[in-house]
Design a protein around this motif. Structure first.
Motif, PDB file in Angstrom:
ATOM      1  N   SER A 289     153.768 -50.073 140.450  1.00  0.00           N
ATOM      2  CA  SER A 289     152.369 -49.857 140.105  1.00  0.00           C
ATOM      3  C   SER A 289     152.044 -50.478 138.752  1.00  0.00           C
ATOM      4  CB  SER A 289     152.057 -48.364 140.085  1.00  0.00           C
ATOM      5  OG  SER A 289     152.732 -47.736 138.996  1.00  0.00           O
ATOM      6  N   ALA A 290     150.754 -50.420 138.404  1.00  0.00           N
ATOM      7  CA  ALA A 290     150.316 -50.967 137.125  1.00  0.00           C
ATOM      8  C   ALA A 290     150.919 -50.221 135.944  1.00  0.00           C
ATOM      9  CB  ALA A 290     148.786 -50.919 137.042  1.00  0.00           C
ATOM     10  N   LEU A 291     151.354 -48.991 136.174  1.00  0.00           N
ATOM     11  CA  LEU A 291     151.986 -48.195 135.114  1.00  0.00           C
ATOM     12  C   LEU A 291     153.491 -48.379 135.081  1.00  0.00           C
ATOM     13  CD1 LEU A 291     149.958 -44.867 135.508  1.00  0.00           C
ATOM     14  CD2 LEU A 291     149.551 -46.736 133.900  1.00  0.00           C
ATOM     15  N   GLY A 292     154.004 -49.256 135.939  1.00  0.00           N
ATOM     16  CA  GLY A 292     155.440 -49.501 135.958  1.00  0.00           C
ATOM     17  C   GLY A 292     156.233 -48.517 136.773  1.00  0.00           C
ATOM     18  N   VAL A 293     155.567 -47.751 137.650  1.00  0.00           N
ATOM     19  CA  VAL A 293     156.238 -46.750 138.470  1.00  0.00           C
ATOM     20  C   VAL A 293     156.595 -47.370 139.824  1.00  0.00           C
ATOM     21  CG1 VAL A 293     156.056 -44.477 139.550  1.00  0.00           C
ATOM     22  CG2 VAL A 293     154.969 -44.908 137.335  1.00  0.00           C
ATOM     23  N   GLU A 294     157.836 -47.200 140.254  1.00  0.00           N
ATOM     24  CA  GLU A 294     158.259 -47.711 141.558  1.00  0.00           C
ATOM     25  C   GLU A 294     157.719 -46.798 142.658  1.00  0.00           C
ATOM     26  OE1 GLU A 294     162.455 -48.083 141.608  1.00  0.00           O
ATOM     27  OE2 GLU A 294     162.513 -49.781 140.213  1.00  0.00           O
ATOM     28  N   GLU A 295     157.073 -47.417 143.643  1.00  0.00           N
ATOM     29  CA  GLU A 295     156.445 -46.674 144.733  1.00  0.00           C
ATOM     30  C   GLU A 295     156.880 -47.252 146.072  1.00  0.00           C
ATOM     31  OE1 GLU A 295     152.202 -45.694 142.489  1.00  0.00           O
ATOM     32  OE2 GLU A 295     152.392 -47.423 143.840  1.00  0.00           O
ATOM     33  N   GLN A 296     156.973 -46.392 147.057  1.00  0.00           N
ATOM     34  CA  GLN A 296     157.221 -46.821 148.432  1.00  0.00           C
ATOM     35  C   GLN A 296     155.875 -46.905 149.153  1.00  0.00           C
ATOM     36  OE1 GLN A 296     160.701 -47.847 147.886  1.00  0.00           O
ATOM     37  NE2 GLN A 296     160.217 -47.755 150.065  1.00  0.00           N
ATOM     38  N   ARG A 297     155.576 -48.076 149.661  1.00  0.00           N
ATOM     39  CA  ARG A 297     154.291 -48.289 150.306  1.00  0.00           C
ATOM     40  C   ARG A 297     154.475 -48.802 151.726  1.00  0.00           C
ATOM     41  NH1 ARG A 297     149.558 -48.057 147.551  1.00  0.00           N
ATOM     42  NH2 ARG A 297     149.705 -47.528 145.332  1.00  0.00           N
ATOM     43  N   VAL A 298     153.418 -48.671 152.511  1.00  0.00           N
ATOM     44  CA  VAL A 298     153.412 -49.083 153.913  1.00  0.00           C
ATOM     45  C   VAL A 298     152.136 -49.886 154.157  1.00  0.00           C
ATOM     46  CG1 VAL A 298     153.366 -48.297 156.311  1.00  0.00           C
ATOM     47  CG2 VAL A 298     154.726 -47.060 154.613  1.00  0.00           C
ATOM     48  N   LYS A 299     152.253 -50.964 154.915  1.00  0.00           N
ATOM     49  CA  LYS A 299     151.087 -51.779 155.245  1.00  0.00           C
ATOM     50  C   LYS A 299     150.352 -51.171 156.434  1.00  0.00           C
ATOM     51  CE  LYS A 299     152.582 -56.235 153.429  1.00  0.00           C
ATOM     52  NZ  LYS A 299     151.539 -56.240 152.388  1.00  0.00           N
ATOM     53  N   VAL A 300     149.045 -51.004 156.266  1.00  0.00           N
ATOM     54  CA  VAL A 300     148.176 -50.487 157.325  1.00  0.00           C
ATOM     55  C   VAL A 300     147.147 -51.565 157.640  1.00  0.00           C
ATOM     56  CG1 VAL A 300     146.572 -48.664 157.993  1.00  0.00           C
ATOM     57  CG2 VAL A 300     148.515 -48.125 156.529  1.00  0.00           C
ATOM     58  N   VAL A 301     147.013 -51.893 158.931  1.00  0.00           N
ATOM     59  CA  VAL A 301     146.117 -52.964 159.370  1.00  0.00           C
ATOM     60  C   VAL A 301     144.928 -52.329 160.079  1.00  0.00           C
ATOM     61  CG1 VAL A 301     145.900 -55.087 160.705  1.00  0.00           C
ATOM     62  CG2 VAL A 301     148.079 -54.505 159.624  1.00  0.00           C
ATOM     63  N   ALA A 302     143.705 -52.750 159.686  1.00  0.00           N
ATOM     64  CA  ALA A 302     142.476 -52.211 160.272  1.00  0.00           C
ATOM     65  C   ALA A 302     141.595 -53.348 160.756  1.00  0.00           C
ATOM     66  CB  ALA A 302     141.725 -51.346 159.258  1.00  0.00           C
ATOM     67  N   ASP A 303     140.853 -53.085 161.842  1.00  0.00           N
ATOM     68  CA  ASP A 303     139.906 -54.048 162.396  1.00  0.00           C
ATOM     69  C   ASP A 303     138.488 -53.656 161.997  1.00  0.00           C
ATOM     70  OD1 ASP A 303     141.832 -55.590 163.685  1.00  0.00           O
ATOM     71  OD2 ASP A 303     141.820 -54.276 165.439  1.00  0.00           O
ATOM     72  N   ILE A 304     137.676 -54.644 161.623  1.00  0.00           N
ATOM     73  CA  ILE A 304     136.280 -54.406 161.267  1.00  0.00           C
ATOM     74  C   ILE A 304     135.464 -54.257 162.545  1.00  0.00           C
ATOM     75  CG2 ILE A 304     134.294 -55.289 160.011  1.00  0.00           C
ATOM     76  CD1 ILE A 304     136.207 -56.932 158.310  1.00  0.00           C
TER      77      ILE A 304
END
Length: 401
Positions: A289-304
């Motif tokens: 993150s911008a604060l230097g914290v390690e994060e586990q993230r997941v990609k979510v795909v959305a349709d308009i």
């Protein structure tokens, strides 16, 4: 006997004692606790997750060179429209290398050697031809004598075998001659055709590079001409009208998302758009993150799902603010989440009546972190204490800051 004077004195002292008691009570009672208050309200409440995402073209095609050769300059710019089968550029065969003095001398020597080998083979062909002709004549002579029985059968068979062998040797010699002719031609081509001596006016077999789909140029990987290897990318194309939104969501929040969840898209410079989750990828990744914290993230795909004219100015790689709506209520009773605390085996709040804190047990529902739904225990218009501390007790006097 009670006189009027004694009655007056008693009344006076009674009043004095009463006033002293009131003053003492006021002086000794606890001061009111200063608190922050909030009102129980009824209205809409939404539980959502907000993250920053970006748009991308759904189907991207990276067009690469089918062969190794010399790439012509690509006459396209990012955003240019392309159609299926449209010629994007061409690839010429790899130009011949320039022969230096040493390489040219070696090539000339190979030509001379090939010429000598061809001459030697032709002499062998001539010798084999002579042997074959002689064997044929001998066979014919013996066949004529065989009719009058002047030649034995064994002698005739030996003559036939000798003729066949001579003809086979002749055919082999002719094949060797053809090989020598091709080798001489290859040696001469190596000597005569080079980048230094080629005029460039001959017909060149060019390979066309064409667009696979209808769309537009998304990226120019290689624009200038030059030598290119087979499989090296040249240009990326796709349909800008077929956009999707990709959002990196914390894995803690991603477990609450599923295909079909409604999404609002804002912060892109236009009106708020509606979208729907199509896929939650099953694999997470680590991000800082911008604060230097390690994060586990997941990609979510959305349709308009909003009408195309509403987002026609959106392009590939644009930033958007995505809000995933997990739950919403149209007419619910809610209080600030900060007013609720654990009490015994349930939840409770401090309700304020006539500047007195009243401990009230409540039953809660969904919450969004700021406000929480109250299903039992309170009514709209009541006042509760926000962030109650240890000084606030049941029956304690309170005063709003």
């Amino acid at each position: 006997m009670v006189t009027k004077g004694s009655v007056g004195k008693l009344s006076f002292w009674a009043v004095v004692v009463s006033l002293a008691g009131v003053v003492l009570f006021i002086a000794l009672r606890p001061d009111p606790v200063w608190v922050d208050l909030a009102t129980v309200t009824r209205g809409e409440l939404e539980v959502s997750i907000s993250e920053e995402g970006k748009t991308r073209v759904k189907d991207r095609y990276l067009v690469s060179s089918p062969v190794a050769g010399y790439l012509h300059r690509v006459p396209l710019e990012v955003g240019d429209r392309v159609s299926p089968g449209q010629l994007l550029t061409e690839v010429d065969p790899m130009p011949s290398s320039v022969l230096d003095a040493r390489s040219r001398a070696e090539a000339e020597a190979r030509v001379a050697a090939a010429q000598s080998a061809l001459n030697s083979t032709r002499q062998k062909v001539a010798a084999a031809r002579a042997e074959a002709e002689l064997a044929e004549k001998e066979l014919v002579r013996l066949q004529s004598l065989s009719a009058d029985r002047f030649v034995s059968k064994d002698r005739l068979e030996q003559a036939e075998s000798a003729a066949d062998r001579a003809n086979a040797i002749l055919r082999s010699a002719r094949f060797d001659e053809e090989v020598m002719i091709h080798e001489l031609k290859a040696a001469r081509t190596r000597l005569e055709v080079s980048a230094a001596s080629s005029s460039g006016n001959g017909n060149v077999e060019r390979v066309g590079v064409r667009s696979p789909v209808e769309g537009a140029v998304l990226q120019m990987v290689r624009k200038s001409e030059g030598v290119i290897q087979a499989g090296e990318p040249i240009v990326e194309v796709g349909d800008p009208a077929a956009l999707e939104v990709v959002v990196d969501v914390l894995s803690f929040d991603a477990v609450n998302l599923a295909p079909g969840v409604a999404v609002r898209l804002s912060g892109w410079g236009g009106k708020v758009l509606e979208a729907v989750v199509r896929r939650v990828e099953p694999v997470g990744f680590e991000d800082v993150s911008a604060l230097g914290v390690e994060e586990q993230r997941v990609k979510v795909v959305a349709d308009i799902v909003s009408p195309t004219p509403d987002w026609s100015t959106l392009g590939d790689g644009y930033r958007v603010d995505a809000t995933f709506v997990l739950w919403s209520g149209g007419d619910v009773l809610s209080v600030p989440t900060s007013a609720i605390f654990d009490h015994l085996e349930g939840k409770a709040v401090f309700r304020v009546e006539d500047e007195v804190a009243v401990l009230t047990e409540v039953t809660i529902g969904r919450g969004n972190g700021l406000d929480t739904v109250i299903t039992e225990g309170l009514e709209a218009g009541m006042t509760v204490i926000r962030h109650p501390d240890r000084q606030v007790e049941d029956g304690a006097r309170v005063r709003e800051r």
